[in-house]
Structures are given as C-alpha cells and as structure tokens.
Enzyme design. Structure first.
Site, mmCIF file in Angstrom:
data_model
loop_
_atom_site.group_PDB
_atom_site.id
_atom_site.type_symbol
_atom_site.label_atom_id
_atom_site.label_comp_id
_atom_site.label_asym_id
_atom_site.label_seq_id
_atom_site.Cartn_x
_atom_site.Cartn_y
_atom_site.Cartn_z
ATOM 1 C CE LYS A 1 24.779 8.676 -8.850
ATOM 2 N NZ LYS A 1 24.334 9.692 -7.851
ATOM 3 C CD GLU B 1 21.432 2.303 -13.178
ATOM 4 O OE1 GLU B 1 21.856 1.694 -14.182
ATOM 5 O OE2 GLU B 1 22.188 2.876 -12.362
ATOM 6 C CB SER C 1 28.752 12.954 -2.948
ATOM 7 O OG SER C 1 27.526 13.176 -2.260
HETATM 8 C C1 LIG Z 1 23.921 9.283 -6.569
HETATM 9 C C2 LIG Z 1 24.453 10.113 -5.497
HETATM 10 C C3 LIG Z 1 24.916 9.563 -4.292
HETATM 11 C C4 LIG Z 1 24.803 8.102 -3.948
HETATM 12 O O1 LIG Z 1 25.447 7.227 -4.796
HETATM 13 P P1 LIG Z 1 26.805 6.484 -4.403
HETATM 14 O O2 LIG Z 1 26.993 5.523 -5.529
HETATM 15 O O3 LIG Z 1 26.615 5.819 -3.095
HETATM 16 O O4 LIG Z 1 27.862 7.506 -4.350
HETATM 17 C C5 LIG Z 1 25.484 10.393 -3.347
HETATM 18 N N1 LIG Z 1 25.579 11.723 -3.556
HETATM 19 C C6 LIG Z 1 25.129 12.303 -4.699
HETATM 20 C C7 LIG Z 1 25.257 13.777 -4.859
HETATM 21 C C8 LIG Z 1 24.550 11.520 -5.701
HETATM 22 O O5 LIG Z 1 24.108 12.101 -6.822
#
Ligand SMILES: *Cc1c(COP(=O)(O)O)cnc(C)c1O
Length: 420
Positions: free
Chosen positions: A92, A114, A387
């Site tokens: 993010k 948000e 992610s």
């Molecule tokens: C917020 C988040 C997501 C999901 O959000 P996307 O916009 O679909 O990427 C996925 N993995 C992590 C670690 C997150 O913090």
C-alpha cells in the site's frame, strides 16, 4: 509509465469505471485529473518517486526463489515477489508515496483517507508524517474495535482517526464519510484512495503507482534465470480492491502467454453466501455504480452493497476496481477464490517450508499458487505476490489456530491492567 493496452484516458476500462460523483466534487476530480495528466509523463516526477521508493520504502523488493516449496511440491518453479519487505509491511505504501508526491504538486496541505483493517491508514499516516501533511483517517467503529494495533500506530504517527458510526460501521461506511469530508474541504484536502478503485482517475493512478511491482519482477526474473527474454508462465495475486494484483499484472497484460490469476476471498465458501468473491457466483454480483465508479459489486436483491465475510480484512469488500471487472469480462485474467481455511493452511505451509510469514491476504494467493505449482512442469515458472507480512494478523491467526499459550498471555496481560 502507462501501458497502451489498458490505459484509460477516458476513465473507462471497457464498460467499467468512469467518475460518477456529486456535482460539488467535480472540481476536485477535475483538478486531480489535471495534475495527474501533468505528472504521468513527467520524468522528474517519476525520478522523485523512484528516489523515495528506494530510500523510504526500501525498493526494489526482492524476487525470491522458494526453493524448499518448489522441491517439496515437485512441479513448477515458485518465485515470490516480496512486497512484505516494504516499509510498513505491504504494497500500500507504493500508492501512498505516489499520491503524496502528487499532493505536493497540487499544493494542498491536508490528506484524508479511508481504512478497513488499518493497513492503508498506517501507510497514509506514514507518508503524511514524512512529507508534513495534516492527516485524517476515517475508520468504521467496528473496525476500530477489531484493529486496535493499527489505530494505535496511526494516532502515534500523528493522524486523526475518526470513528464512523453510520451503516454497518465498516469500510464502505468509512468511504462514504471520507467522500463527505472531501466535499466540504475540497480546497485544501486530497482524498487518498487506497486501492485501484473509486472515480477516475484513481483506478488508473493507483495502478501506475503499483506497476513497479510487476516491472521489477519482470527484470528480476530475467536476471535470476539468466535469460533476457524469459517470461513467467503464471502470475498469482490476491484481489481485494485490486491494487497489488493490477500492480503485478500491468506490465504483463500484453504478454498473452502469461496466465494471470486473481484470488478473491472465499470466506466460509462461496456456496454459504459468507464470502467476498465478486466473481465467485453470478447471482450475487451485479453491475452497479457505487462510490463514484461503475463496476461489479456484491449486492442485495434491492441493490444495496451486501455484507461480506473473510478472515482477511484487506479482501473483505463488496466492490472491485473497474479494470478488474473489464479484465474479467474479456477473459484476460482468471479469477478464483480461496476459503478462510485454505488461506490458513497455506500460511502454515509457507511458514514451515520457507520461514516467511505472509499476510492473510497474501495467503489467499499462496493457496492458489500451491495448487497451481503442482500442475506445472519443472521448467515452468510462477510468480506469487506476497502483498504483505503477517505480523499484523497475530490476533486473528492465534484465534484460528486456537493457540492456548497466546490466550494465557492475553489473560495475564489483561490482569495487569484490570486485575484478575
Ligand atoms: C489491503 C491489502 C490487500 C488488498 O488490497 P488490494 O488493493 O486488492 O491489493 C492485499 N494484501 C495486503 C497485505 C493488504 O494490506
């Protein structure tokens, strides 16, 4: 940094996208579009982004060969894009950084956002502290109760966290409150949307700030495989709003032989109705125009956003970015889902064999990656996007694993504050 196959000068991806905002917000949207159009082809802007990506986020994030899991499964080669190693522990921050630099250009002084689980809130609070913006985070009262550690860090980073008490007191209500704030304070305030959704130009803009994931992965794979032409056979990422997945996919969309797989939250199983898989079941998800954009949303029969369910807060949302709705419609990305149980099981496997702790969101991508690897030949390659890191999930994972020692620790801790 745009890609002609899916760039969206019109704000649409096929039938999806657009900017459906109340008239009072049009000037803000138009200003955002104007500044975005200026910076997106400005080399100096991207040089500044890359500079801070390096020294503040810690990029490039490694592309890591999961040798143990590859051996254990005995199928395709598993590579992992390590977004979990970024500052603040997830992808993010790539977007938060890009938008912060955009706001600097606009000359605005205040940023609102948000947050659901608090991951986006922490990333935004971090860049606001770094670049000196006043920061307000809207968060559902329910989510505040569930996610105290992230609220603690946001407040200590200097953000004002405002509890949202309307509706179901969760993410979708927080988005509504943030939009209301933006309407009132549009002169000095930018709304930093945290995923690849919302009114145009946000879906395109967030994608461009996340594109670095796939761009790095492409060249890192070529270096690691010592082959300047090689492409992965499959890319796998989890899909909440859709930003980490579109960031991984973007530079491969025109490479038609690369299979792109998005993994949604299957919750208790799509057949139970308790899930957040927008593409999991044709009857629950319909085209709608909600919170500024046209896409696919999980809806009640009378067209309200449906309640969703997932063990991972980051995937627990009724809407999905418009480019995903388009990529689904044209069949370029295949969407599947993993249940809560499958995600926990994948998390345990990855911890045991690779010594990594993926976030619960990323564990959904892993669940599919472990399945896919099995079906692939030894010289085939998949890349899974990790992610985020899983430290943040300790309360939820300890619950799911019914870890008695953890409960004892919590009881002891509580007794220090509140007596026996
Ligand atoms: C917020 C988040 C997501 C999901 O959000 P996307 O916009 O679909 O990427 C996925 N993995 C992590 C670690 C997150 O913090």
């Amino acid at each position: 940094m745009s890609d002609s196959t899916t760039s969206s000068t019109s704000g649409y991806f096929g039938d999806f996208g657009g900017a459906y905002v109340p008239e009072v917000l049009l000037p803000a949207i138009e200003e955002t579009q104007k500044v975005w159009d200026e910076v997106k082809n400005d080399d100096a802007f991207w040089a500044e982004y890359l500079h801070y990506a390096k020294i503040f986020i810690g990029r490039p994030s490694p592309l890591y060969f999961a040798e143990n899991l590859t051996k254990k499964i005995g199928g395709g080669k598993i590579y992992v894009k390590r977004e979990d190693l970024n500052h603040t522990g997830a992808h993010k921050i790539n977007n938060a950084l890009g938008q912060a630099l955009l706001v600097k250009r606009m000359g605005k002084t205040r940023i609102i956002t948000e947050t659901g689980a608090g991951q986006n809130g922490v990333a935004v609070a971090t860049v606001c502290a770094k670049f000196g913006f006043d920061c307000t985070v809207y968060m559902g009262e329910e989510d505040i109760a569930r996610q105290r550690p992230n609220v603690f860090w946001m407040e200590n980073l200097g953000a004002k966290v405002i509890p949202v008490t309307s509706g179901t007191k969760t993410l979708k209500d927080a988005v509504n409150e943030a939009l209301r704030d933006w309407i009132t304070n549009v002169n000095d305030t930018h709304y930093m949307i945290g995923s690849a959704l919302g009114a145009a130009p946000f879906p395109e803009m967030v994608k461009e700030f996340q594109r670095i994931i796939g761009r790095e992965a492409k060249s890192q794979l070529r270096e690691l495989e010592n082959n300047s032409e090689i492409l992965p056979d499959k890319l796998i990422a989890c899909v909440g709003g859709g930003s980490n997945s579109i960031g991984l996919f973007a530079d491969f969309i025109s490479d038609k032989n690369v299979e792109l797989i998005g993994v949604e939250a299957g919750g208790d199983g799509v057949e139970t109705g308790r899930h957040a898989a927008r593409f999991g079941n044709e009857t629950d998800a319909k085209i709608g125009i909600v919170q500024g954009y046209k896409s696919i949303f999980l809806q009640t029969p009378d067209g309200q956003l449906r309640e969703t369910s997932s063990i991972s807060a980051g995937l627990d949302y009724a809407g999905i970015g418009p480019e995903h709705a388009y990529l689904h419609a044209i069949g370029r990305v295949r969407y599947t889902n993993a249940t809560d149980k499958e995600a926990i099981s994948a998390l345990k496997t990855v911890m045991k064999y690779e010594g990594m702790i993926p976030a619960l969101e990323s564990s959904h991508a892993w669940a599919e990656a472990l399945k896919q690897a099995k079906t692939m030949k030894k010289d085939e390659i998949l890349i899974v996007n990790q992610s985020g890191r899983g430290d943040k999930d300790i309360f939820i994972v300890a619950d799911a694993l019914a870890d008695e020692k953890w409960f004892t620790f919590l009881k002891k801790k509580a007794s220090v504050y509140f007596g026996k």
